[in-house]
Design a protein around this motif. Structure first.
Motif, PDB file in Angstrom:
ATOM      1  N   TYR A 183       0.848  -1.184   0.000  1.00 17.01           N
ATOM      2  CA  TYR A 183       0.000   0.000   0.000  1.00 17.01           C
ATOM      3  C   TYR A 183       0.891   1.245   0.000  1.00 17.01           C
ATOM      4  CZ  TYR A 183      -3.230   3.656   1.264  1.00 17.01           C
ATOM      5  OH  TYR A 183      -3.945   4.812   1.264  1.00 17.01           O
ATOM      6  N   PRO A 184       0.756   2.089  -1.019  1.00 13.26           N
ATOM      7  CA  PRO A 184       1.665   3.228  -1.137  1.00 13.26           C
ATOM      8  C   PRO A 184       1.218   4.432  -0.314  1.00 13.26           C
ATOM      9  CG  PRO A 184       0.225   3.126  -3.038  1.00 13.26           C
ATOM     10  CD  PRO A 184      -0.164   1.989  -2.150  1.00 13.26           C
ATOM     11  N   GLY A 185       1.354   4.347   0.972  1.00 14.02           N
ATOM     12  CA  GLY A 185       0.967   5.498   1.778  1.00 14.02           C
ATOM     13  C   GLY A 185       1.165   5.212   3.249  1.00 14.02           C
ATOM     14  N   PHE A 186       0.712   6.159   4.044  1.00 14.72           N
ATOM     15  CA  PHE A 186       0.788   5.993   5.494  1.00 14.72           C
ATOM     16  C   PHE A 186      -0.306   5.050   5.972  1.00 14.72           C
ATOM     17  CE2 PHE A 186       2.623  10.173   4.690  1.00 14.72           C
ATOM     18  CZ  PHE A 186       3.758  10.137   5.479  1.00 14.72           C
ATOM     19  N   ALA A 187      -0.076   4.416   7.114  1.00 13.89           N
ATOM     20  CA  ALA A 187      -1.104   3.578   7.725  1.00 13.89           C
ATOM     21  C   ALA A 187      -2.344   4.424   8.002  1.00 13.89           C
ATOM     22  CB  ALA A 187      -0.579   2.952   9.007  1.00 13.89           C
ATOM     23  N   THR A 188      -2.106   5.666   8.362  1.00 11.30           N
ATOM     24  CA  THR A 188      -3.207   6.574   8.676  1.00 11.30           C
ATOM     25  C   THR A 188      -4.094   6.812   7.453  1.00 11.30           C
ATOM     26  OG1 THR A 188      -1.604   7.655  10.109  1.00 11.30           O
ATOM     27  CG2 THR A 188      -3.698   8.777   9.796  1.00 11.30           C
ATOM     28  N   GLN A 189      -3.441   6.923   6.290  1.00 14.34           N
ATOM     29  CA  GLN A 189      -4.185   7.094   5.037  1.00 14.34           C
ATOM     30  C   GLN A 189      -5.014   5.843   4.757  1.00 14.34           C
ATOM     31  OE1 GLN A 189      -0.673   8.140   2.698  1.00 14.34           O
ATOM     32  NE2 GLN A 189      -2.057   9.076   1.198  1.00 14.34           N
ATOM     33  N   TYR A 190      -4.361   4.704   4.954  1.00 13.44           N
ATOM     34  CA  TYR A 190      -5.049   3.436   4.712  1.00 13.44           C
ATOM     35  C   TYR A 190      -6.247   3.314   5.639  1.00 13.44           C
ATOM     36  CZ  TYR A 190      -5.811  -1.559   4.028  1.00 13.44           C
ATOM     37  OH  TYR A 190      -6.373  -2.783   3.743  1.00 13.44           O
ATOM     38  N   ALA A 191      -6.025   3.639   6.906  1.00 10.99           N
ATOM     39  CA  ALA A 191      -7.108   3.542   7.886  1.00 10.99           C
ATOM     40  C   ALA A 191      -8.258   4.469   7.499  1.00 10.99           C
ATOM     41  CB  ALA A 191      -6.588   3.877   9.275  1.00 10.99           C
ATOM     42  N   ALA A 192      -7.929   5.649   7.009  1.00 15.14           N
ATOM     43  CA  ALA A 192      -8.974   6.604   6.622  1.00 15.14           C
ATOM     44  C   ALA A 192      -9.799   6.056   5.462  1.00 15.14           C
ATOM     45  CB  ALA A 192      -8.336   7.933   6.252  1.00 15.14           C
ATOM     46  N   GLN A 193      -9.113   5.458   4.500  1.00 15.21           N
ATOM     47  CA  GLN A 193      -9.833   4.913   3.343  1.00 15.21           C
ATOM     48  C   GLN A 193     -10.731   3.759   3.782  1.00 15.21           C
ATOM     49  OE1 GLN A 193      -7.129   3.361   0.241  1.00 15.21           O
ATOM     50  NE2 GLN A 193      -7.693   1.284   0.732  1.00 15.21           N
ATOM     51  N   MET A 194     -10.270   2.971   4.761  1.00 14.24           N
ATOM     52  CA  MET A 194     -11.042   1.811   5.199  1.00 14.24           C
ATOM     53  C   MET A 194     -12.183   2.210   6.143  1.00 14.24           C
ATOM     54  SD  MET A 194      -9.542  -0.333   3.414  1.00 14.24           S
ATOM     55  CE  MET A 194     -10.100  -1.993   3.786  1.00 14.24           C
ATOM     56  N   ALA A 195     -12.044   3.354   6.784  1.00 17.64           N
ATOM     57  CA  ALA A 195     -13.097   3.788   7.709  1.00 17.64           C
ATOM     58  C   ALA A 195     -14.335   4.241   6.941  1.00 17.64           C
ATOM     59  CB  ALA A 195     -12.576   4.921   8.581  1.00 17.64           C
TER      60      ALA A 195
END
Ligand SMILES: Cc1cc2nc3c(=O)[nH]c(=O)nc-3n(C[C@H](O)[C@H](O)[C@H](O)COP(=O)(O)OP(=O)(O)OC[C@H]3O[C@@H](n4cnc5c(N)ncnc54)[C@H](O)[C@@H]3O)c2cc1C
Ligand SMILES: [Fe+2]
Ligand SMILES: [Fe+2]
Lengths: 521, 310
Positions: free
Chosen positions: A499-511
């Motif tokens: 995943y090309p990004g921060f965990a925070t970005q990933y979490a935001a997309q999944m939320a």
């Protein structure tokens, strides 16, 4: 591939470990293996009882959904940590971050816990959330098939048992299958062969000449331990990785007490670790000034620990840090310089009856070869056939590289949720942080299916395509795609893993579960 | 030798590996070395073995700088293959009773200087410097000397070993010339300018200063063994012939430079070149061994034992 070892046999532990393992097995064995198909489909069918499958189960339970089953091909829970019991096995993300926030453990004995302790934590999860009764052991799923008319997934095992569910969660693990590498002559070898992920605890290394092939995450953990016990250890390296210092220490008692008495303090610690790992993304994922600093730290670590110029040259990576998994160790470099150890960088020509022949013409004869050669990753296919709407086969659609929407759903395969799906891998943070947001997302999906009695919840094709176009564009700018060969990439260099990004970005997309992204029926 | 497909070449390299244990080093035939031959052969073999080893180190440097993954892997193999040649030649020396107390033979002083230079600077050299010098060395010192050797030595085990070595060498040369042509293709004025700047680089000057006496020293060795020096020159002219076969090859500035140098070496009447270089051979011959630093640890990986447990 010479030998496929994808069904882990129970390991035969040494006396010291016996009691503990016996206790684990007792919990593991309680649930009888079912051979008849289940009459009424359960709400959720989960494949795999590792961190992902068990985490899903816990979240379902916490949400009040009790009718689910977990199909597990092994005879015990734990996945990665059940299988990787080699000496020195440990996580390389601090335990306070490499654990579930919804089930904190105040008792981690070290900053980076060993495999046994992590496995204990998994067993503790199973006990605390009463998951045993949901698990069907020794059920090796050989196929998942969707029936669109009824809106039901059917799992068929290799012994022809079938299980049905309205939703399915694939949690079979990204690094669960392994095999010996296809090196010429491997079948001629008469000595002992051990794969790091299928350790043989009965084999006594004392007095033995041992070869270790592979210097990745597992190799660098095994080598220092083997050097302590074996007569001589030869390490066969193809590509040297970046090795960073490991800030490992025992947790003081007062600290454990503090975490127990004041859980908020542990959460604070977790937050601190989380954000310090997040900042590492800048060094590891993209080529930035921080990348140079990280490389400097790596080189400093090497210079400090290795004085010989040639050995240092052999150990110096020739790719941008982060392109492959960053390794952390304090004892790997010193172990290589012990009297009874030797690093070999000549390419391997073949394996013979008695050992390994390298291209400089010499046969290195050994009693045992340890293969720390990694896993069979399916980044351009699926580990077993998955059949969706109108008979489409996921593996075929993924030939050019795996694709999904937000790593979790695949268009044409309704009601199916993937953990560790395409482009969900972190290079800098705990896999379980990513996992938690996947579990929340899947839970929302399952609730919708069950709550609204849906037969089909299928992500729209165009939404998935748009998502992937964007993600591949972002990947092109990362260190993973900067030119080195790694298991992150397919043969053709397509990145279906990270995943090309921060965990925070990933979490935001999944939320953000957007109903409009889905077609329902 | 037309330009070759490097991917196919890599496959071929991988599938045609041999090991020291493929040869029976105790087979009869060692007695065919004459008493008269023995001392000169000993010196010659020691030099040859060191040249292989030095070539190995140069390939290691090339592997670091290779422009593509395929070439990097090829050079990694060549590095090991040259080491294999050195190991096999040591095994021959041992067979012929030329290793004192199973020790590594002493490298001559020119070689010691080249080893030192390679250890310090080779990794920093741009790929087209070593990419041109190495084929020259291979042709002149390695390939050619081996043929001479086979003309004089009757021991069948020696022939068996060199048949394998020469098979490897022909691939090294094939790749070497292909790469020179590749470089020629992209040669531009910028590169020319860069190259000229490089020539001024003191590290390179040092390298050249150690390379030139090496060639002359080997010429002396060849003559000492009673081999006609024309044969060596013929081999060096082969470098010019093959390297200059195509427009691209000729356009490679390094080819031009090395070719010119080869011409000087082979032209004995060129006193401007030979007088100072021969003097350099003499001078370097006087450098006390103690003046040189300890050999780098890559040298210690040489072995004549086909199998090992340590
Ligand atoms: C040595 C090692 C160290 C690691 N260290 C870290 C770390 O420090 N930090 C980090 O974030 N990540 C780490 N990882 C990654 C790790 O794999 C994940 O963090 C996580 O454990 C994966 O959990 P999982 O449940 O998805 O998969 P697994 O733990 O692999 O569980 C999958 C389960 O599914 C079962 N299964 C597979 N196929 C089938 C089938 N067909 N039918 C039925 N059951 C099946 C397997 O038997 C297994 O029990 C490490 C991995 C390894 C190998
Ligand atoms: Fe050679
Ligand atoms: Fe060669």
């Amino acid at each position: 591939m010479s030998t496929t070892q994808d069904s882990p046999k129970p390991t035969k532990p040494k006396a010291a470990r016996k009691k503990k393992v016996a206790a684990r097995k007792a919990t593991a064995r309680k649930a009888p293996a079912r051979s008849k198909p289940v009459e009424k489909p359960v709400s959720v069918l989960i494949v795999g009882a590792g961190f992902a499958g068990l985490g899903m189960a816990i979240r379902l339970k916490q949400a009040g959904i009790e009718d689910f089953i977990i199909l597990e091909r092994g005879n015990a829970v734990g996945g990665t940590w059940r299988d990787n019991q080699y000496p020195g096995a440990a996580c390389d993300i601090p335990s306070n971050l490499y654990s579930y926030s919804f089930a904190p453990n105040p008792n981690w004995s070290r900053s980076f816990s060993g495999s046994e302790e992590i496995l204990d934590y998994v067993h503790h999860l199973v006990a605390e959330f009463e998951l045993e009764k949901h698990i069907r052991f020794e059920q090796n799923v050989a196929e998942l098939r969707f029936d669109e008319k009824q809106g039901i997934w059917t799992a068929t095992t290799d012994s022809n048992n079938t299980f049905t569910g309205r939703a399915a969660v694939m949690a079979q693990g990204p690094l669960a299958n392994c095999s010996f590498p296809s090196i010429t002559g491997i079948e001629d070898y008469k000595g002992k062969k051990i794969h790091s992920a299928r350790w043989d605890h009965d084999y006594d290394f004392a007095g033995k000449n041992v070869a270790v092939i592979g210097t990745g995450a597992s190799g660098i953990q095994i080598i220092p331990e083997l050097v302590k016990v074996a007569k001589h250890v030869k390490v066969f390296q193809r590509t040297p990785g970046w090795v960073m210092p490991r800030p490992d220490f025992a947790t003081p008692e007062w600290n454990k007490l503090l975490f127990r008495k004041l859980p908020a303090s542990q959460q604070a610690m977790r937050d601190l670790l989380y954000w310090s790992h997040e900042s590492m993304a800048l060094a590891v994922i993209w080529n930035s000034p921080l990348t140079r600093i990280a490389e400097r730290i790596g080189k400093w670590h090497l210079r400090r620990q290795v004085k010989d110029r040639w050995l240092r040259r052999q150990l110096t990576p020739d790719f941008t840090i982060g392109c492959k998994r960053v390794l952390i160790s304090n004892d790997y470099y010193p172990a290589l310089q012990k009297e009874n150890a030797k690093l070999i960088t000549w390419p391997i020509a073949r394996i013979s009856e008695k050992g390994i022949r390298t291209v400089e013409g010499i046969e290195h004869q050994v009693d045992c070869i340890v293969f720390a050669t990694g896993f069979d990753v399916s980044n351009a296919g699926t580990p077993f056939p998955v059949i969706g709407r109108d008979g489409r086969v996921m593996g075929d659609e993924w030939k050019g590289g795996a694709q999904a929407y937000k790593s979790i759903n695949v268009s044409g395969y309704p009601n199916l949720f993937l953990t560790f799906g395409p482009n969900s891998g972190p290079g800098h943070n705990s896999a379980l942080v990513y996992m938690e947001s996947q579990l929340e997302y899947a839970l929302k999906g399952v609730r919708k299916i069950v709550g609204e009695d849906l037969k089909v919840l299928d992500v729209r094709k165009d939404v998935q395509q748009r998502y992937n176009k964007a993600i591949q564009k972002r990947l092109a700018r990362t260190n993973w795609n900067s030119g080195c060969k790694s298991w992150y990439l397919t043969e053709d260099g397509y990145n279906a893993t990270m995943y090309p990004g921060f965990a925070t970005q990933y979490a935001a997309q999944m939320a953000d579960f957007k109903e409009d992204d889905y077609e329902t029926a | 030798m037309a330009s070759i497909d490097l991917d196919k070449m890599l496959e071929k390299i991988k599938s045609t590996q041999w090991a020291l244990s493929d040869i029976d080093w105790d087979a009869p035939g060692a007695e065919l070395i004459t008493e008269e031959q023995w001392p000169k052969l000993k010196e010659f073999m020691a030099d040859l073995m060191w040249i292989e080893h030095v070539g190995a180190r140069a390939f290691a440097a090339l592997a670091k700088k290779a422009p593509t993954d395929t070439l990097r892997e090829i050079y990694t193999y060549f590095h090991a293959e040259e080491q294999r040649h050195a190991n096999a030649e040591m095994a021959l020396m041992r067979r012929w009773g030329m290793l004192e107390g199973d020790e590594l033979p002493e490298p001559n002083i020119n070689l010691r200087i080249v080893i030192e230079w390679l250890d310090r600077y080779a990794d920093e050299m741009p790929v087209y410097v070593l990419g041109t010098v190495v084929p020259m060395l291979e042709i002149a010192l390695d390939g050619a000397l081996c043929t001479f050797l086979l003309d004089t030595v009757k021991d069948p085990v020696c022939h068996q070993a060199f048949e394998k070595i020469n098979d490897d060498e022909s691939r090294h040369l094939g790749v070497g010339f292909t790469v020179m042509e590749m470089q020629g293709r992209s040669a531009s004025y910028i590169k020319m300018a860069q190259m000229m700047a490089r020539v001024m680089d003191p590290r390179l000057i040092l390298g050249i200063a150690s390379y030139m006496p090496l060639l002359n020293k080997m010429r002396d060795n060849v003559i000492a063994m009673g081999l006609p020096e024309e044969k060596l020159y013929k081999a060096m002219q082969k470098f010019e012939r093959i390297g200059g076969r195509t427009e691209e090859g000729r356009r490679n500035p390094w080819f031009q430079l090395i070719k010119q140098h080869g011409r000087w070496v082979t032209n004995r009447s060129n006193r401007v070149y030979h007088v100072p270089v021969d003097a350099l051979v003499k001078v370097t011959g006087m450098v006390p061994r103690k003046a040189l630093p300890a050999v780098p640890s890559w040298v210690k990986e040489l072995t004549y034992e086909p199998t090992t447990t340590r």
